[in-house]
Scaffold this motif. Structure first.
Motif, PDB file in Angstrom:
ATOM      1  N   VAL A  98      23.563  42.086  33.996  1.00  0.00           N
ATOM      2  CA  VAL A  98      24.948  41.758  33.897  1.00  0.00           C
ATOM      3  C   VAL A  98      25.507  40.692  33.447  1.00  0.00           C
ATOM      4  CG1 VAL A  98      27.379  42.759  34.410  1.00  0.00           C
ATOM      5  CG2 VAL A  98      25.331  44.294  34.701  1.00  0.00           C
ATOM      6  N   MET A  99      26.058  39.914  32.448  1.00  0.00           N
ATOM      7  CA  MET A  99      26.236  38.934  32.152  1.00  0.00           C
ATOM      8  C   MET A  99      27.947  38.682  31.893  1.00  0.00           C
ATOM      9  SD  MET A  99      23.277  36.936  30.271  1.00  0.00           S
ATOM     10  CE  MET A  99      22.837  38.214  29.258  1.00  0.00           C
ATOM     11  N   ALA A 300      30.937  44.119  40.771  1.00  0.00           N
ATOM     12  CA  ALA A 300      30.174  43.196  41.602  1.00  0.00           C
ATOM     13  C   ALA A 300      29.433  41.976  40.954  1.00  0.00           C
ATOM     14  CB  ALA A 300      29.139  43.991  42.302  1.00  0.00           C
ATOM     15  N   ALA A 301      28.946  42.194  39.648  1.00  0.00           N
ATOM     16  CA  ALA A 301      28.259  41.178  39.099  1.00  0.00           C
ATOM     17  C   ALA A 301      29.418  40.221  38.628  1.00  0.00           C
ATOM     18  CB  ALA A 301      27.595  41.667  37.900  1.00  0.00           C
ATOM     19  N   PHE A 302      30.471  40.563  38.228  1.00  0.00           N
ATOM     20  CA  PHE A 302      31.555  39.866  37.818  1.00  0.00           C
ATOM     21  C   PHE A 302      32.069  39.126  38.869  1.00  0.00           C
ATOM     22  CE2 PHE A 302      36.031  38.666  37.215  1.00  0.00           C
ATOM     23  CZ  PHE A 302      36.199  38.279  36.087  1.00  0.00           C
ATOM     24  N   VAL A 303      32.333  39.573  39.788  1.00  0.00           N
ATOM     25  CA  VAL A 303      32.778  38.569  41.053  1.00  0.00           C
ATOM     26  C   VAL A 303      31.954  37.574  41.291  1.00  0.00           C
ATOM     27  CG1 VAL A 303      33.475  38.929  43.493  1.00  0.00           C
ATOM     28  CG2 VAL A 303      34.231  40.806  42.027  1.00  0.00           C
ATOM     29  N   PRO A 313      40.375  32.289  45.304  1.00  0.00           N
ATOM     30  CA  PRO A 313      41.615  32.490  46.271  1.00  0.00           C
ATOM     31  C   PRO A 313      41.162  33.006  47.555  1.00  0.00           C
ATOM     32  CG  PRO A 313      41.744  34.419  44.715  1.00  0.00           C
ATOM     33  CD  PRO A 313      40.563  33.411  44.463  1.00  0.00           C
ATOM     34  N   ALA A 314      42.194  32.991  48.423  1.00  0.00           N
ATOM     35  CA  ALA A 314      42.061  33.564  49.718  1.00  0.00           C
ATOM     36  C   ALA A 314      41.675  35.043  49.897  1.00  0.00           C
ATOM     37  CB  ALA A 314      43.322  33.248  50.688  1.00  0.00           C
ATOM     38  N   GLU A 315      42.138  35.782  48.839  1.00  0.00           N
ATOM     39  CA  GLU A 315      42.353  37.187  48.970  1.00  0.00           C
ATOM     40  C   GLU A 315      41.835  37.676  47.336  1.00  0.00           C
ATOM     41  OE1 GLU A 315      45.252  41.273  49.546  1.00  0.00           O
ATOM     42  OE2 GLU A 315      46.107  39.107  50.046  1.00  0.00           O
ATOM     43  N   ILE A 316      40.974  38.454  47.166  1.00  0.00           N
ATOM     44  CA  ILE A 316      40.797  39.301  45.887  1.00  0.00           C
ATOM     45  C   ILE A 316      40.832  40.927  46.162  1.00  0.00           C
ATOM     46  CG2 ILE A 316      38.927  39.505  44.147  1.00  0.00           C
ATOM     47  CD1 ILE A 316      37.725  36.985  45.089  1.00  0.00           C
ATOM     48  N   VAL A 317      41.575  41.230  45.559  1.00  0.00           N
ATOM     49  CA  VAL A 317      41.846  42.942  45.448  1.00  0.00           C
ATOM     50  C   VAL A 317      41.110  43.562  44.491  1.00  0.00           C
ATOM     51  CG1 VAL A 317      43.417  44.629  45.260  1.00  0.00           C
ATOM     52  CG2 VAL A 317      44.145  42.450  46.477  1.00  0.00           C
ATOM     53  N   LEU A 318      40.430  44.294  44.689  1.00  0.00           N
ATOM     54  CA  LEU A 318      39.449  45.281  43.621  1.00  0.00           C
ATOM     55  C   LEU A 318      39.795  46.480  43.587  1.00  0.00           C
ATOM     56  CD1 LEU A 318      36.023  44.013  45.272  1.00  0.00           C
ATOM     57  CD2 LEU A 318      37.516  42.904  43.602  1.00  0.00           C
ATOM     58  N   ASP A 319      39.766  47.338  42.270  1.00  0.00           N
ATOM     59  CA  ASP A 319      39.945  48.462  42.296  1.00  0.00           C
ATOM     60  C   ASP A 319      39.066  49.509  42.803  1.00  0.00           C
ATOM     61  OD1 ASP A 319      38.187  48.134  40.185  1.00  0.00           O
ATOM     62  OD2 ASP A 319      39.175  49.470  38.794  1.00  0.00           O
ATOM     63  N   ARG A 320      37.898  49.054  43.292  1.00  0.00           N
ATOM     64  CA  ARG A 320      36.849  49.939  43.809  1.00  0.00           C
ATOM     65  C   ARG A 320      36.111  49.122  44.695  1.00  0.00           C
ATOM     66  NH1 ARG A 320      35.236  52.420  38.989  1.00  0.00           N
ATOM     67  NH2 ARG A 320      37.041  51.774  38.168  1.00  0.00           N
ATOM     68  N   ASP A 321      35.120  49.942  45.725  1.00  0.00           N
ATOM     69  CA  ASP A 321      34.369  49.051  46.364  1.00  0.00           C
ATOM     70  C   ASP A 321      33.067  48.860  45.541  1.00  0.00           C
ATOM     71  OD1 ASP A 321      33.403  47.880  48.802  1.00  0.00           O
ATOM     72  OD2 ASP A 321      32.967  49.824  49.835  1.00  0.00           O
ATOM     73  N   ILE A 322      32.505  47.463  45.949  1.00  0.00           N
ATOM     74  CA  ILE A 322      31.364  47.153  45.219  1.00  0.00           C
ATOM     75  C   ILE A 322      30.177  46.958  46.276  1.00  0.00           C
ATOM     76  CG2 ILE A 322      32.689  46.039  43.449  1.00  0.00           C
ATOM     77  CD1 ILE A 322      32.292  43.205  45.161  1.00  0.00           C
ATOM     78  N   GLU A 324      27.165  45.444  48.547  1.00  0.00           N
ATOM     79  CA  GLU A 324      27.117  44.212  49.188  1.00  0.00           C
ATOM     80  C   GLU A 324      28.434  43.263  49.280  1.00  0.00           C
ATOM     81  OE1 GLU A 324      23.757  42.582  46.650  1.00  0.00           O
ATOM     82  OE2 GLU A 324      22.543  43.057  48.593  1.00  0.00           O
ATOM     83  N   ARG A 325      29.607  44.093  49.403  1.00  0.00           N
ATOM     84  CA  ARG A 325      30.859  43.418  49.420  1.00  0.00           C
ATOM     85  C   ARG A 325      30.895  42.286  50.492  1.00  0.00           C
ATOM     86  NH1 ARG A 325      35.630  45.484  51.955  1.00  0.00           N
ATOM     87  NH2 ARG A 325      34.863  47.378  52.063  1.00  0.00           N
TER      88      ARG A 325
END
Length: 620
Positions: A98-99, A300-303, A313-322, A324-325
């Motif tokens: 994934v790129m 996960a690949a994007f992050v 930033p100090a906080e990243i809010v995701l719309d789903r769990d990924i 190996e978070r």
């Protein structure tokens, strides 16, 4: 003597030689091209898992068939391996990873370091001396910020060549967006004060700036400098209005909000950024998925890749769990030099922003898929797949929807070179067939669709490609209907779902009888998926509406003598149709307005002893 082919790569033997240490592995083909880059907590176990007897997805099997060599790099920790993995993905662009496709550098606000600093939009290498604020998600968000800054602090925006050649103030001074330092309309100390305040604002220290401006306004008022006090008052009002609109939870926040949308194998990741509590806007990314299984893996690949290249930033809010978070959190924290938290299942204001970003991701993906250039590329790929003389100008797709044979509905959707033509969509209510007979349902829908063509109606149109959601049985029905109607020149293609209904694994039944699996990277299949999914959505919507209408329509409406008032009284008295059906004739007589003959007719109808519409006794 013929040259012997090189021996096949022995993955098991190679894996057995690897250490149980964290690191990165690179799979290469015979030409030395990198196929895949991965990271491992224990290299021996991870690499060995590719070559054991466990069944693997078709995409992985296709990749392993090309592997001729594996290279490894041992790292100090799994977090180091994650960072190295994403650096290599960025540099090598392996086919099966994934790129994140990011062909533009990010825009910044530049405050130059010179005698009379200027504010400017900047993109590219940070070669000019000064402070760079950002990165911002989009050029529009930078320009919005600059527009506000010029109004508030009246700093110059012109290049040095213009600044040094001015003999009188420019238009920016006239409209109150510059203090005209080029011609000496502002003192150096006053301009330096404006620069310092601009820095506070860009750093997100608006509360500190607000308190300072309030004190300055009071001092100007005490000194009877009312014009200066009025300017400071207006500045305070503007800053407070901006902060009220942009601050998260009433405090300055460094925060990114991420959501992913997927359709088939196409994906969009939408980013909303806050820095110092200020909303910097959104940006959409369209990563190359290469048939990756799910949205969580894509996110996960994007992050991992995005925040290796850009400050987290100090906080990243995701719309789903990924996957190996926790590992990604540790790696990003080490890479950024401060704690980074990846959050899911948020509430309150963050949840509202997350829903907004999710909707924007879906909209951006739909727009991308419908874009003219993408549509033309997919049409050309479909032409090549079906060996058509030219690109199809009209594609129709049929789908059947029902619940255990109830409320069967067929849908027909239409796509042309510009995308879906919703005004030409049609639904067919299917009747007089055995419940659940999909073949008969498909045949009936197609007969009704092509009857105007068979009858020679001049306005009747024919598709170039007819997609049938189903296998050989449904396709046979389509071909028979077209043959009976004397219709030729329509390419009939069946779209059979893959194992576990996985997008990208569909089997296509082509007009020449071949069965092919183009794979998730095929643009032709992506177009077919888009049309098929739209037909499915349209059929499901129609089916649900029909089913709901059937269930909400009372059988009492068909019984002579039962009008709306009596129907309401009966249902109210017995608590619904089931209670009424369980009642005796004597119990029905207790309802106001019901006489014995009507009660008997009602009871007979509810128990199948009469034709409800006639009131006459029916056969047992």
């Amino acid at each position: 003597m013929a040259e012997s082919s090189p021996p096949a790569f022995d993955g098991r033997a190679f894996a057995a030689s690897l250490p149980q240490a964290p690191g990165v592995y690179r799979m290469l083909d015979r030409e030395g091209r990198v196929l895949y880059v991965g990271k491992a907590r224990a290299l021996r176990n991870r690499v060995g898992s590719y070559f054991n007897a466990t069944p693997k997805p078709a995409r992985i099997m296709a990749m392993l068939a090309q592997v001729a060599q594996i290279e490894i790099t041992v790292t100090h920790s799994e977090a180091d391996a994650l960072l190295l993995e994403n650096q290599l993905i960025k540099a090598l662009q392996p086919r099966y990873n994934v790129m994140l496709r990011d062909d533009k550098s990010y825009p910044f606000v530049l405050l130059t370091r010179e005698a009379w600093p200027r504010l400017a939009f900047h993109r590219g290498p940070r070669a000019l001396p000064g402070r760079y604020f950002g990165p911002y998600p989009s050029a529009a968000s930078v320009r919005e910020t600059l527009d506000l800054m010029f109004k508030l602090f009246r700093l110059r925006s012109c290049e040095d060549s213009v600044f040094k050649s001015r003999s009188r103030p420019c238009l920016q001074y006239q409209i109150g967006r510059c203090s005209a330092p080029c011609v000496g309309r502002v003192e150096a100390n006053e301009y330096a004060e404006a620069v310092r305040r601009a820095e506070l604002f860009l750093e997100g220290r608006s509360r500190e700036l607000d308190a300072e401006l309030v004190s300055a306004m009071q001092a100007a008022s005490d000194a009877l400098e009312f014009e200066r006090a009025a300017r400071l008052r207006d500045m305070i009002t503007t800053i407070r209005r901006v902060q009220a609109r942009l601050t998260m939870d009433g405090r300055a926040a460094d925060l990114d909000v991420l959501a992913v949308a997927m359709q088939g194998t196409s994906a969009c990741v939408q980013l909303l950024a806050f820095r110092g509590g200020r909303n910097l806007g959104t940006r959409a990314f369209f990563p190359k998925t290469n048939g990756e299984d799910g949205a969580d893996a894509v996110l996960a690949a994007f992050v991992s890749q995005y925040y290796v290249e850009h400050p987290a930033p100090a906080e990243i809010v995701l719309d789903r769990d990924i996957p190996e978070r926790a590992l990604i959190e540790r790696a990003l924290s080490a890479h950024s030099g401060h704690k980074v938290q990846l959050r899911v299942n948020v509430r309150g204001e963050r949840a509202a922003y997350l829903e907004l970003v999710r909707r924007n991701a879906q909209l951006a993906l739909a727009t991308e898929l419908a874009s003219e250039s993408a549509q033309q590329a997919r049409l050309e790929a479909l032409r090549e797949l079906l060996a058509l003389p030219e690109r199809p100008a009209r594609i129709e797709c049929f789908d059947i929807s029902h619940t255990l044979g109830e409320a069967t509905v067929a849908s027909c959707v239409v796509f042309d070179a510009e995308g879906p033509q919703r005004s030409q969509y049609r639904r067919y209510n299917i009747h007089d067939i055995a419940p659940g007979d999909d073949y008969a349902a498909m045949r009936q829908a197609l007969q009704r669709r092509f009857r105007p063509v068979a009858d020679g109606e001049p306005a009747a149109l024919l598709p170039d490609v007819l997609l049938i959601d189903g296998g050989a049985g449904q396709v046979a029905q389509a071909r028979e209907v077209l043959a009976d109607a004397g219709i030729t020149g329509v390419a009939v293609v069946g779209v059979a779902k893959g194992p576990e209904r996985k997008p990208g694994a569909e089997t296509l039944l082509l007009p020449d009888g071949r069965e092919v699996q183009p794979g998730p990277a095929s643009k032709a299949l992506q177009l077919i998926q888009q049309v098929r999914d739209e037909a499915h959505r349209f059929a499901i919507t129609g089916h649900r509406g029909k089913r709901q209408k059937a269930r909400s329509t009372s059988r009492l409406e068909d019984i002579p003598g039962i009008g709306p008032r009596r129907r309401a009284a009966l249902l109210r008295h017995f608590g619904g149709l089931q209670g009424l059906k369980a009642a005796s004739v004597e119990e029905i007589l207790n309802v106001e307005g019901i006489h014995r003959a009507l009660a008997q007719r009602l009871w007979d109808s509810l128990h199948g002893l009469t034709d409800p519409g006639s009131g006459e006794p029916g056969g047992r």
